[in-house]
Design a protein around this motif. Sequence first.
Motif, PDB file in Angstrom:
ATOM      1  N   LEU A   3       0.680  -1.084   0.270  1.00 48.07           N
ATOM      2  CA  LEU A   3      -0.500  -0.256  -0.104  1.00 48.07           C
ATOM      3  C   LEU A   3       0.750   1.579   0.107  1.00 48.07           C
ATOM      4  O   LEU A   3       0.610   2.076  -0.303  1.00 48.07           O
ATOM      5  N   HIS A   4       2.054   1.339   0.691  1.00 46.13           N
ATOM      6  CA  HIS A   4       3.075   2.073   0.328  1.00 46.13           C
ATOM      7  C   HIS A   4       3.610   2.636  -0.345  1.00 46.13           C
ATOM      8  O   HIS A   4       3.907   3.857  -1.042  1.00 46.13           O
ATOM      9  N   GLN A   5       3.709   1.163  -1.839  1.00 48.36           N
ATOM     10  CA  GLN A   5       4.233   1.562  -2.949  1.00 48.36           C
ATOM     11  C   GLN A   5       3.176   2.080  -4.090  1.00 48.36           C
ATOM     12  O   GLN A   5       2.818   3.068  -4.995  1.00 48.36           O
ATOM     13  N   ALA A   6       2.023   2.114  -3.511  1.00 46.04           N
ATOM     14  CA  ALA A   6       0.906   1.962  -4.791  1.00 46.04           C
ATOM     15  C   ALA A   6       0.390   3.744  -4.303  1.00 46.04           C
ATOM     16  O   ALA A   6       0.628   4.180  -3.051  1.00 46.04           O
ATOM     17  N   ASN A   7      -0.640   3.762  -4.936  1.00 42.09           N
ATOM     18  CA  ASN A   7      -1.116   5.453  -4.829  1.00 42.09           C
ATOM     19  C   ASN A   7      -2.321   5.095  -4.366  1.00 42.09           C
ATOM     20  O   ASN A   7      -3.364   5.134  -4.392  1.00 42.09           O
ATOM     21  N   VAL A   8      -2.118   5.884  -2.880  1.00 38.85           N
ATOM     22  CA  VAL A   8      -3.237   5.295  -1.585  1.00 38.85           C
ATOM     23  C   VAL A   8      -4.466   6.354  -1.681  1.00 38.85           C
ATOM     24  O   VAL A   8      -5.203   6.549  -1.428  1.00 38.85           O
ATOM     25  N   HIS A   9      -4.293   7.266  -3.327  1.00 36.22           N
ATOM     26  CA  HIS A   9      -4.531   8.660  -2.966  1.00 36.22           C
ATOM     27  C   HIS A   9      -5.552   8.098  -4.142  1.00 36.22           C
ATOM     28  O   HIS A   9      -6.344   9.266  -4.232  1.00 36.22           O
ATOM     29  N   SER A  10      -5.714   6.739  -4.979  1.00 36.12           N
ATOM     30  CA  SER A  10      -6.351   6.729  -5.796  1.00 36.12           C
ATOM     31  C   SER A  10      -7.718   6.463  -5.376  1.00 36.12           C
ATOM     32  O   SER A  10      -7.770   6.221  -3.948  1.00 36.12           O
ATOM     33  N   THR A  11      -8.693   6.141  -6.218  1.00 32.96           N
ATOM     34  CA  THR A  11     -10.158   6.304  -5.867  1.00 32.96           C
ATOM     35  C   THR A  11     -10.616   4.537  -5.851  1.00 32.96           C
ATOM     36  O   THR A  11     -11.421   4.564  -5.376  1.00 32.96           O
ATOM     37  N   GLN A  14      -7.659  -1.597  -1.344  1.00 36.36           N
ATOM     38  CA  GLN A  14      -6.485  -2.502  -1.798  1.00 36.36           C
ATOM     39  C   GLN A  14      -8.344  -3.389  -1.299  1.00 36.36           C
ATOM     40  O   GLN A  14      -8.425  -2.910  -0.253  1.00 36.36           O
ATOM     41  N   VAL A  15      -8.849  -3.961  -1.906  1.00 39.13           N
ATOM     42  CA  VAL A  15      -9.430  -5.277  -1.639  1.00 39.13           C
ATOM     43  C   VAL A  15      -9.211  -7.107  -1.234  1.00 39.13           C
ATOM     44  O   VAL A  15      -8.261  -7.440  -2.150  1.00 39.13           O
ATOM     45  N   GLY A  16      -9.597  -7.375  -0.037  1.00 31.89           N
ATOM     46  CA  GLY A  16      -9.196  -9.154  -0.105  1.00 31.89           C
ATOM     47  C   GLY A  16      -9.324 -10.343   1.279  1.00 31.89           C
ATOM     48  O   GLY A  16     -10.033  -9.173   1.648  1.00 31.89           O
ATOM     49  N   VAL A  17      -9.883 -11.206   0.441  1.00 27.62           N
ATOM     50  CA  VAL A  17     -10.689 -11.553   1.252  1.00 27.62           C
ATOM     51  C   VAL A  17      -9.911 -13.103   1.712  1.00 27.62           C
ATOM     52  O   VAL A  17      -8.847 -13.884   1.005  1.00 27.62           O
ATOM     53  N   CYS A  18      -9.880 -13.631   3.168  1.00 23.84           N
ATOM     54  CA  CYS A  18      -9.329 -14.908   3.277  1.00 23.84           C
ATOM     55  C   CYS A  18      -9.806 -15.572   4.093  1.00 23.84           C
ATOM     56  O   CYS A  18     -10.468 -14.903   5.324  1.00 23.84           O
ATOM     57  N   ASP A  19      -9.804 -17.464   4.892  1.00 26.18           N
ATOM     58  CA  ASP A  19     -10.866 -17.697   5.162  1.00 26.18           C
ATOM     59  C   ASP A  19      -9.519 -18.695   6.073  1.00 26.18           C
ATOM     60  O   ASP A  19      -8.807 -19.156   4.570  1.00 26.18           O
ATOM     61  N   VAL A  20      -9.208 -18.605   7.061  1.00 28.84           N
ATOM     62  CA  VAL A  20      -8.012 -19.577   7.569  1.00 28.84           C
ATOM     63  C   VAL A  20      -8.743 -20.072   8.867  1.00 28.84           C
ATOM     64  O   VAL A  20      -9.873 -19.800   9.293  1.00 28.84           O
ATOM     65  N   GLY A  21      -8.705 -21.769   8.654  1.00 29.31           N
ATOM     66  CA  GLY A  21      -9.182 -22.422  10.074  1.00 29.31           C
ATOM     67  C   GLY A  21      -9.381 -23.243  10.110  1.00 29.31           C
ATOM     68  O   GLY A  21     -10.907 -23.534   8.381  1.00 29.31           O
ATOM     69  N   VAL A  22     -10.321 -24.336  10.930  1.00 27.80           N
ATOM     70  CA  VAL A  22     -11.455 -25.163  10.730  1.00 27.80           C
ATOM     71  C   VAL A  22     -12.945 -25.039  11.797  1.00 27.80           C
ATOM     72  O   VAL A  22     -12.346 -24.374  12.554  1.00 27.80           O
ATOM     73  N   SER A  23     -13.546 -25.094  11.097  1.00 22.47           N
ATOM     74  CA  SER A  23     -15.448 -24.710  11.971  1.00 22.47           C
ATOM     75  C   SER A  23     -14.825 -25.207  12.560  1.00 22.47           C
ATOM     76  O   SER A  23     -14.230 -26.503  13.527  1.00 22.47           O
ATOM     77  N   ALA A 143      -5.643 -14.653   8.611  1.00 21.71           N
ATOM     78  CA  ALA A 143      -6.416 -14.217   7.668  1.00 21.71           C
ATOM     79  C   ALA A 143      -6.499 -13.294   7.289  1.00 21.71           C
ATOM     80  O   ALA A 143      -6.289 -12.294   6.473  1.00 21.71           O
ATOM     81  N   THR A 144      -6.216 -11.704   8.343  1.00 24.05           N
ATOM     82  CA  THR A 144      -6.265 -10.250   8.183  1.00 24.05           C
ATOM     83  C   THR A 144      -4.922 -10.468   7.081  1.00 24.05           C
ATOM     84  O   THR A 144      -5.251  -9.551   6.678  1.00 24.05           O
ATOM     85  N   LEU A 145      -3.974 -10.967   7.976  1.00 26.71           N
ATOM     86  CA  LEU A 145      -2.621 -10.665   7.572  1.00 26.71           C
ATOM     87  C   LEU A 145      -2.194 -10.824   5.651  1.00 26.71           C
ATOM     88  O   LEU A 145      -1.710 -10.819   4.887  1.00 26.71           O
ATOM     89  N   GLN A 146      -2.885 -12.146   5.592  1.00 28.67           N
ATOM     90  CA  GLN A 146      -3.472 -12.624   4.588  1.00 28.67           C
ATOM     91  C   GLN A 146      -4.398 -11.866   3.274  1.00 28.67           C
ATOM     92  O   GLN A 146      -3.326 -12.364   1.909  1.00 28.67           O
ATOM     93  N   GLY A 151      -4.896  -8.337  -0.917  1.00 25.71           N
ATOM     94  CA  GLY A 151      -5.439  -7.261  -1.516  1.00 25.71           C
ATOM     95  C   GLY A 151      -3.917  -6.568  -2.349  1.00 25.71           C
ATOM     96  O   GLY A 151      -3.962  -5.693  -2.800  1.00 25.71           O
ATOM     97  N   ALA A 152      -2.878  -6.613  -1.497  1.00 23.60           N
ATOM     98  CA  ALA A 152      -1.334  -5.558  -2.102  1.00 23.60           C
ATOM     99  C   ALA A 152      -1.629  -5.875  -2.978  1.00 23.60           C
ATOM    100  O   ALA A 152      -0.968  -5.406  -4.005  1.00 23.60           O
ATOM    101  N   ALA A 153      -1.248  -6.887  -3.284  1.00 25.69           N
ATOM    102  CA  ALA A 153      -0.647  -8.390  -4.378  1.00 25.69           C
ATOM    103  C   ALA A 153      -1.975  -7.900  -5.711  1.00 25.69           C
ATOM    104  O   ALA A 153      -1.812  -7.903  -7.136  1.00 25.69           O
TER     105      ALA A 153
END
Length: 184
Positions: A3-11, A14-23, A143-146, A151-153
């Motif tokens: 996010l630091h390298q990207a243009n954070v002032h763009s409209t 960055q969206v990321g979604v991740c599921d981790v773990g077992v129910s 899950a948050t870190l991933q 999103g950054a990728a």
Amino acid sequence: MSLHQANVHSTRPQVGVCDVGVSPHTAHVTTVLGDLHGLAGRAWAMALSRPSEGHDCSLLTLRPDLPVKPLGLLITRATIESRRHADMTWGAAQAGVAAGIADAVADGTIGQVTIDDIVAVVTIWVDWAASDERAVFLNHRKATLQAVHLGAAGYPEINEVIEARHQPYNARFDFAALTRPLSE
């Protein structure tokens, strides 16, 4: 790209979604990071000022009076139904998400140069049957870190989306099961 390298002032946040773990301790996390003065900032302010019944929001904190940076907002997708579920959501899951955001800052995915100019909106779903605080915390942290990394990728690539449309699946549905022959 961070996010630091990207243009954070763009409209475009960055969206990321991740599921981790077992129910029932699975972490279902969606992260949105973007410009404080852009779409992400508006969403952040709206969610904080207009919570809906059963889906509260709160600032992400690492400990009382220590908000995570970038400022983060946690929004629940599962209606809180019991004291235990509230403790799992606002205790272990919230702490895990806050730690995951801080991990993304520590590893450079979220750049410290722009940290006061961006916000994070994080939605989570915590199962009502969750009972293991350690598992809930660790799964939400990972899950948050991933999700931030994804999103950054800029994940996913459009070709993967187009290919996956033929056999969608998730934790509650498997398209492939619909195409299997019925046994007699």
